[in-house]
Design a protein around this motif. Structure first.
Motif, PDB file in Angstrom:
ATOM      1  N   PHE A   1     -26.541  13.407 -35.889  1.00  0.00           N
ATOM      2  CA  PHE A   1     -26.164  13.305 -37.290  1.00  0.00           C
ATOM      3  C   PHE A   1     -24.786  13.935 -37.537  1.00  0.00           C
ATOM      4  CE2 PHE A   1     -26.528  14.763 -41.781  1.00  0.00           C
ATOM      5  CZ  PHE A   1     -26.608  13.506 -42.363  1.00  0.00           C
ATOM      6  N   MET A   2     -24.580  15.130 -36.989  1.00  0.00           N
ATOM      7  CA  MET A   2     -23.285  15.799 -37.193  1.00  0.00           C
ATOM      8  C   MET A   2     -22.157  15.014 -36.543  1.00  0.00           C
ATOM      9  SD  MET A   2     -24.129  19.847 -37.040  1.00  0.00           S
ATOM     10  CE  MET A   2     -24.856  19.853 -35.434  1.00  0.00           C
ATOM     11  N   LEU A   3     -22.437  14.449 -35.360  1.00  0.00           N
ATOM     12  CA  LEU A   3     -21.403  13.658 -34.687  1.00  0.00           C
ATOM     13  C   LEU A   3     -21.081  12.382 -35.464  1.00  0.00           C
ATOM     14  CD1 LEU A   3     -22.378  14.162 -30.960  1.00  0.00           C
ATOM     15  CD2 LEU A   3     -20.439  15.122 -32.194  1.00  0.00           C
ATOM     16  N   LEU A   4     -22.084  11.834 -36.137  1.00  0.00           N
ATOM     17  CA  LEU A   4     -21.838  10.656 -36.968  1.00  0.00           C
ATOM     18  C   LEU A   4     -20.911  11.006 -38.129  1.00  0.00           C
ATOM     19  CD1 LEU A   4     -25.290   8.853 -37.132  1.00  0.00           C
ATOM     20  CD2 LEU A   4     -23.133   7.928 -36.290  1.00  0.00           C
ATOM     21  N   ILE A   5     -21.160  12.179 -38.733  1.00  0.00           N
ATOM     22  CA  ILE A   5     -20.290  12.610 -39.837  1.00  0.00           C
ATOM     23  C   ILE A   5     -18.864  12.804 -39.330  1.00  0.00           C
ATOM     24  CG2 ILE A   5     -19.833  14.492 -41.471  1.00  0.00           C
ATOM     25  CD1 ILE A   5     -22.835  14.842 -41.715  1.00  0.00           C
ATOM     26  N   LEU A   6     -18.764  13.481 -38.183  1.00  0.00           N
ATOM     27  CA  LEU A   6     -17.457  13.704 -37.571  1.00  0.00           C
ATOM     28  C   LEU A   6     -16.776  12.367 -37.297  1.00  0.00           C
ATOM     29  CD1 LEU A   6     -15.633  15.959 -36.245  1.00  0.00           C
ATOM     30  CD2 LEU A   6     -16.695  15.292 -34.091  1.00  0.00           C
ATOM     31  N   SER A   7     -17.570  11.432 -36.800  1.00  0.00           N
ATOM     32  CA  SER A   7     -17.042  10.125 -36.428  1.00  0.00           C
ATOM     33  C   SER A   7     -16.504   9.373 -37.649  1.00  0.00           C
ATOM     34  CB  SER A   7     -18.151   9.333 -35.747  1.00  0.00           C
ATOM     35  OG  SER A   7     -17.748   8.032 -35.465  1.00  0.00           O
ATOM     36  N   VAL A   8     -17.246   9.456 -38.759  1.00  0.00           N
ATOM     37  CA  VAL A   8     -16.801   8.765 -39.962  1.00  0.00           C
ATOM     38  C   VAL A   8     -15.540   9.425 -40.515  1.00  0.00           C
ATOM     39  CG1 VAL A   8     -17.420   8.205 -42.343  1.00  0.00           C
ATOM     40  CG2 VAL A   8     -19.092   7.932 -40.532  1.00  0.00           C
ATOM     41  N   ALA A   9     -15.439  10.727 -40.308  1.00  0.00           N
ATOM     42  CA  ALA A   9     -14.304  11.461 -40.872  1.00  0.00           C
ATOM     43  C   ALA A   9     -12.998  11.215 -40.117  1.00  0.00           C
ATOM     44  CB  ALA A   9     -14.621  12.961 -40.881  1.00  0.00           C
ATOM     45  N   ARG A  10     -13.085  10.742 -38.873  1.00  0.00           N
ATOM     46  CA  ARG A  10     -11.882  10.586 -38.055  1.00  0.00           C
ATOM     47  C   ARG A  10     -11.504   9.117 -37.930  1.00  0.00           C
ATOM     48  NH1 ARG A  10      -8.821  14.390 -36.760  1.00  0.00           N
ATOM     49  NH2 ARG A  10      -8.659  14.079 -34.504  1.00  0.00           N
ATOM     50  N   PRO A  11     -10.219   8.833 -37.738  1.00  0.00           N
ATOM     51  CA  PRO A  11      -9.859   7.426 -37.470  1.00  0.00           C
ATOM     52  C   PRO A  11     -10.438   7.007 -36.112  1.00  0.00           C
ATOM     53  CG  PRO A  11      -7.948   8.873 -37.297  1.00  0.00           C
ATOM     54  CD  PRO A  11      -9.064   9.712 -37.804  1.00  0.00           C
ATOM     55  N   PRO A  12     -10.918   5.759 -35.996  1.00  0.00           N
ATOM     56  CA  PRO A  12     -11.613   5.328 -34.773  1.00  0.00           C
ATOM     57  C   PRO A  12     -10.788   5.539 -33.503  1.00  0.00           C
ATOM     58  CG  PRO A  12     -11.689   3.611 -36.451  1.00  0.00           C
ATOM     59  CD  PRO A  12     -10.887   4.716 -37.020  1.00  0.00           C
ATOM     60  N   ALA A  13      -9.483   5.341 -33.598  1.00  0.00           N
ATOM     61  CA  ALA A  13      -8.654   5.464 -32.402  1.00  0.00           C
ATOM     62  C   ALA A  13      -8.735   6.881 -31.833  1.00  0.00           C
ATOM     63  CB  ALA A  13      -7.209   5.116 -32.728  1.00  0.00           C
ATOM     64  N   ARG A  14      -8.904   7.868 -32.698  1.00  0.00           N
ATOM     65  CA  ARG A  14      -9.066   9.252 -32.242  1.00  0.00           C
ATOM     66  C   ARG A  14     -10.509   9.514 -31.867  1.00  0.00           C
ATOM     67  NH1 ARG A  14      -4.837  12.994 -34.314  1.00  0.00           N
ATOM     68  NH2 ARG A  14      -3.045  11.627 -34.086  1.00  0.00           N
ATOM     69  N   SER A  15     -11.388   8.960 -32.708  1.00  0.00           N
ATOM     70  CA  SER A  15     -12.795   9.282 -32.625  1.00  0.00           C
ATOM     71  C   SER A  15     -13.397   8.896 -31.275  1.00  0.00           C
ATOM     72  CB  SER A  15     -13.520   8.566 -33.758  1.00  0.00           C
ATOM     73  OG  SER A  15     -14.809   9.054 -33.902  1.00  0.00           O
ATOM     74  N   TRP A  16     -13.067   7.706 -30.776  1.00  0.00           N
ATOM     75  CA  TRP A  16     -13.653   7.240 -29.511  1.00  0.00           C
ATOM     76  C   TRP A  16     -13.397   8.216 -28.374  1.00  0.00           C
ATOM     77  CZ3 TRP A  16     -17.452   4.045 -28.839  1.00  0.00           C
ATOM     78  CH2 TRP A  16     -17.662   2.975 -29.718  1.00  0.00           C
ATOM     79  N   PRO A  17     -12.115   8.528 -28.067  1.00  0.00           N
ATOM     80  CA  PRO A  17     -11.908   9.464 -26.945  1.00  0.00           C
ATOM     81  C   PRO A  17     -12.515  10.845 -27.202  1.00  0.00           C
ATOM     82  CG  PRO A  17      -9.815   8.864 -27.989  1.00  0.00           C
ATOM     83  CD  PRO A  17     -10.850   7.978 -28.563  1.00  0.00           C
ATOM     84  N   GLU A  18     -12.467  11.301 -28.456  1.00  0.00           N
ATOM     85  CA  GLU A  18     -13.049  12.614 -28.763  1.00  0.00           C
ATOM     86  C   GLU A  18     -14.540  12.635 -28.488  1.00  0.00           C
ATOM     87  OE1 GLU A  18     -10.090  13.819 -32.485  1.00  0.00           O
ATOM     88  OE2 GLU A  18     -12.167  13.248 -32.854  1.00  0.00           O
ATOM     89  N   GLN A  19     -15.218  11.601 -28.975  1.00  0.00           N
ATOM     90  CA  GLN A  19     -16.676  11.557 -28.816  1.00  0.00           C
ATOM     91  C   GLN A  19     -17.055  11.464 -27.340  1.00  0.00           C
ATOM     92  OE1 GLN A  19     -19.250  11.501 -31.148  1.00  0.00           O
ATOM     93  NE2 GLN A  19     -18.084  11.513 -33.048  1.00  0.00           N
ATOM     94  N   PHE A  20     -16.294  10.678 -26.582  1.00  0.00           N
ATOM     95  CA  PHE A  20     -16.615  10.582 -25.160  1.00  0.00           C
ATOM     96  C   PHE A  20     -16.291  11.878 -24.434  1.00  0.00           C
ATOM     97  CE2 PHE A  20     -17.232   5.966 -25.436  1.00  0.00           C
ATOM     98  CZ  PHE A  20     -18.314   5.854 -24.585  1.00  0.00           C
ATOM     99  N   ALA A  21     -15.235  12.572 -24.871  1.00  0.00           N
ATOM    100  CA  ALA A  21     -14.912  13.868 -24.257  1.00  0.00           C
ATOM    101  C   ALA A  21     -16.044  14.854 -24.513  1.00  0.00           C
ATOM    102  CB  ALA A  21     -13.591  14.401 -24.826  1.00  0.00           C
ATOM    103  N   LEU A  22     -16.575  14.844 -25.731  1.00  0.00           N
ATOM    104  CA  LEU A  22     -17.711  15.718 -26.055  1.00  0.00           C
ATOM    105  C   LEU A  22     -18.912  15.414 -25.171  1.00  0.00           C
ATOM    106  CD1 LEU A  22     -17.879  16.028 -29.942  1.00  0.00           C
ATOM    107  CD2 LEU A  22     -17.955  17.875 -28.275  1.00  0.00           C
ATOM    108  N   ALA A  23     -19.208  14.116 -25.036  1.00  0.00           N
ATOM    109  CA  ALA A  23     -20.344  13.716 -24.200  1.00  0.00           C
ATOM    110  C   ALA A  23     -20.116  14.164 -22.761  1.00  0.00           C
ATOM    111  CB  ALA A  23     -20.538  12.207 -24.264  1.00  0.00           C
ATOM    112  N   ALA A  24     -18.860  14.036 -22.299  1.00  0.00           N
ATOM    113  CA  ALA A  24     -18.531  14.439 -20.928  1.00  0.00           C
ATOM    114  C   ALA A  24     -18.822  15.914 -20.720  1.00  0.00           C
ATOM    115  CB  ALA A  24     -17.057  14.139 -20.645  1.00  0.00           C
ATOM    116  N   VAL A  25     -18.354  16.736 -21.658  1.00  0.00           N
ATOM    117  CA  VAL A  25     -18.572  18.182 -21.539  1.00  0.00           C
ATOM    118  C   VAL A  25     -20.063  18.498 -21.607  1.00  0.00           C
ATOM    119  CG1 VAL A  25     -18.146  20.405 -22.658  1.00  0.00           C
ATOM    120  CG2 VAL A  25     -16.306  18.715 -22.495  1.00  0.00           C
ATOM    121  N   ALA A  26     -20.737  17.871 -22.575  1.00  0.00           N
ATOM    122  CA  ALA A  26     -22.163  18.167 -22.769  1.00  0.00           C
ATOM    123  C   ALA A  26     -22.974  17.826 -21.528  1.00  0.00           C
ATOM    124  CB  ALA A  26     -22.691  17.399 -23.982  1.00  0.00           C
TER     125      ALA A  26
END
Lengths: 538, 123
Positions: free
Chosen positions: A436-461
């Motif tokens: 849920f929090m990642l969805l909020i973060l995702s909506v708040a960011r432009p997609p071009a930024r959001s995609w690499p950020e979200q995948f970087a988070l998943a990578a670390v996690a």
């Protein structure tokens, strides 16, 4: 009809694909994890010993019966499940309808036990891999009636999407091996096609059998037509379809026959390590009835032969074959193929990989949906409509965010204190809160930024899970690898691998983004305006 | 052990078959073997040979996994095998024909080894 058949199919494919695509993505991710459910169980309860597959069935049965005599006297049914393969690492005892007045600890129970000592295991409370796996057909936080229909609709649409997808894919044989990277929509479409077509047998099998699983939920009228609608009807149907034996308790006590000779008979017939259940109906009664059930994981036929014995004399009464009728065979094979319980290590990895391909197919489909509409919107130059922007912004959180959420489920397993009340529930809450929090973060960011950020988070996690394991258990890679404890080592190595894949995806996205920006700057400097940029990318 | 050899053989043959099949497409052929010229007769032989290999790979699958699981496994083997030409054509097309020959050799050698050991150790 103004449009051709292919165009109307394209329309159907797109809309059916998006609306239920997110549900399907969730189903594919959790279902794929489910192919390693018991391995995940082991990782989430690192206190437990290694699997106890080598204990002779006779000893396990004797131990189980002596425990059940203590705990569940007067029960209607005792079942002892053998730890024969990776589906059951430890023996388990299960009872129904015990008499609490004559000393039973509970009317019903279901407990694992140590094959050699008979002791119950004490380990942290967890939903384990089982809960993660269950979510792929049960979802979460929803009543069963609703989740059944949602899952059914999603599965039905998947079948529609596969069929319409094959029809609209004009060059299915010509483009069988074609993937052209770095070409925007073309590349996404190639990837989507390749992932869909190459694993098509798996996709068709998993979707169709998924529907069959819930046939009775989706087609209640079939049962009603034959069996009526009364409260007894369903029971009668289950009785007939699954041919459960009906035995009545006589009320006269009689001592239970020795299990040893029965088990010997079974092992002579099936070989060692095939006996799965010792199912005792009315133990201690003159009408006691014992069923020995062979493994249902010997092949895609998810059913095993049964030997029925008189529970007092020990006489073999009946032999029920694994397959009783042709419809029954079709049913068990479809379910068996779906679950893949029979799969050994190599085949299990192939199942997992097919699941990942399916996940990729749905994921690329979701991306494709926005990429295609974005190009159309830019070409029309009428600006992008709100729905498209919302989907574009939600997608990174829906896709990559879910991966991080699954990792969060594992993190919660180790970080929540062992004595924490409702641990199991909070593991799942952690997963959905993270998502849920990642969805909020995702909506708040432009997609071009959001995609690499979200995948970087998943990578670390994911990549840090083995490190977490190192600090929170003594079954980390340093121990599990030398000990050959493959479920534990395999989990750590797999999440590490997933982390690296996510990191690579994130890196590639950043690189592509940069080159695109550079490209756009180069193109737009001499001739300002959007049109040139759009043309160069199409 | 013998089972693993059969499974390796299935993968080898299926990869060779998929590589061969991908090379029958002109675009892929030009990418993978830029110096050779496609000749119709050879392409046709490649096409049928590849199909034959793909079908034949069912045999070691079944010998390795048993009949029921073997058919399931065969589909999975074909899926995985097809990924090789897809990835190589995009990122390293010059390795494609080499991979095909390696797959073929591996498939046949493993099949021979597995068959010989099964016959030798047969009770």
């Amino acid at each position: 009809m103004k449009e051709g058949f292919r165009q109307s199919m394209a329309w159907l494919h797109t809309w059916a694909g998006l609306i239920l695509g997110w549900v399907l993505f969730f189903m594919f991710v959790t279902g794929t994890a489910g192919y390693f459910d018991t391995e995940i169980d082991r990782w989430m309860q690192p206190e437990l010993p290694v699997a106890q597959h080598d204990t002779p069935a006779v000893d396990v049965a004797a131990m189980g019966v002596s425990l059940l005599r203590e705990e569940a006297p007067g029960a209607a049914r005792w079942v002892i499940a053998m730890p024969i393969d990776r589906n059951d690492p430890y023996p388990r005892r299960f009872w129904q309808g015990a008499d609490t007045e004559s000393g039973a600890i509970a009317a019903n129970g279901n407990e694992r036990f140590d094959a050699s000592s008979g002791e119950p295991f004490s380990a942290r409370a967890t939903g384990g891999g089982q809960h993660l796996y269950r979510m792929h057909w049960r979802l979460h936080y929803l009543p069963r009636s609703l989740s059944d229909w949602l899952i059914g609709l999603a599965t039905m649409f998947m079948l529609v999407a596969i069929t319409s997808g094959i029809i609209i894919h004009k060059k299915i044989f010509k483009d069988f091996f074609t993937f052209r990277p770095g070409k925007g929509q073309r590349s996404w479409l190639d990837a989507h096609n390749v992932l869909s077509v190459l694993a098509l047998p798996f996709h068709v099998m998993i979707t169709y059998s998924g529907l069959i699983f819930m046939a009775f939920a989706y087609m209640p009228l079939v049962i009603a037509a034959t069996y009526g609608t009364g409260p007894e009807a369903r029971q009668t149907m289950i009785q007939e379809v699954f041919s459960l034996p009906v035995v009545e308790r006589s009320g006269e006590p009689a001592s239970l026959t020795a299990l040893g000779p029965l088990i010997d008979t079974a092992e002579e017939r099936w070989g060692p390590g095939v006996l799965r259940h010792v199912d005792i109906h009315h133990p201690g009664d003159r009408n006691a009835y014992i069923i020995l059930r062979a493994s249902h994981a010997q092949g895609p036929v998810r059913s095993g032969e049964e030997l029925h014995f008189d529970g007092v004399s020990g006489e073999l009464i009946d032999t029920i074959p694994a397959i009783t009728s042709a419809p029954n065979a079709a049913w068990t094979v479809l379910l068996g193929l779906h679950e893949g319980l029979f799969a050994g290590p190599v085949l299990r990895w192939l199942y997992f990989l097919s699941g990942i391909l399916g996940t990729g197919m749905v994921g690329t489909g979701l991306v494709l949906w926005t990429v295609k509409r974005r190009q159309q919107a830019e070409r029309r130059a009428s600006g992008s409509h709100r729905g498209l922007v919302l989907v574009e912004r939600l997608n990174p959180g829906m896709v990559a965010g879910l991966l991080t959420a699954v990792a969060a489920y594992f993190w919660a397993n180790r970080l929540l204190p062992v004595e924490f009340a409702q641990r199991e529930a909070w593991e799942v809450h952690s997963m959905f809160l993270t998502w849920f929090m990642l969805l909020i973060l995702s909506v708040a960011r432009p997609p071009a930024r959001s995609w690499p950020e979200q995948f970087a988070l998943a990578a670390v996690a994911f990549a840090l899970l083995p490190v977490l394991n190192l600090f929170t258990s003594d079954r980390h890679l340093g121990r599990s690898l030398p000990a050959g404890d493959w479920p534990l080592a395999g989990f750590d190595l797999t999440v590490l691998g997933l982390g690296l894949v996510c990191a690579w995806v994130s890196y590639r996205l950043v690189v592509r983004q940069r080159s695109k920006l550079k490209h756009r700057r180069n193109v737009t400097t001499p001739t300002p305006g959007r049109a040139s940029g759009a043309e160069s990318s199409s | 052990m013998i089972e693993s050899l059969f499974i390796i053989s299935a993968f080898g043959m299926a990869i060779a078959g998929m590589v061969g099949l991908s090379l029958t497409k002109e675009r892929h052929f030009r990418l993978a073997l830029p110096l050779s010229t496609a000749n119709t007769g050879r392409q046709r032989a490649l096409f049928w040979g590849s199909w034959l290999l793909l079908l034949l790979s069912a045999l070691p699958s079944i010998l390795g996994w048993g009949s029921g699981s073997g058919l399931t496994g065969w589909f999975a083997v074909l899926t995985v095998a097809a990924l090789f030409p897809v990835v190589l054509l995009s990122y390293a097309p010059q390795w494609l024909s080499g991979l095909g020959w390696t797959g073929l050799a591996l498939g046949l050698v493993a099949l021979a080894a597995a068959t010989v050991s099964r016959l030798t150790f047969l009770p």
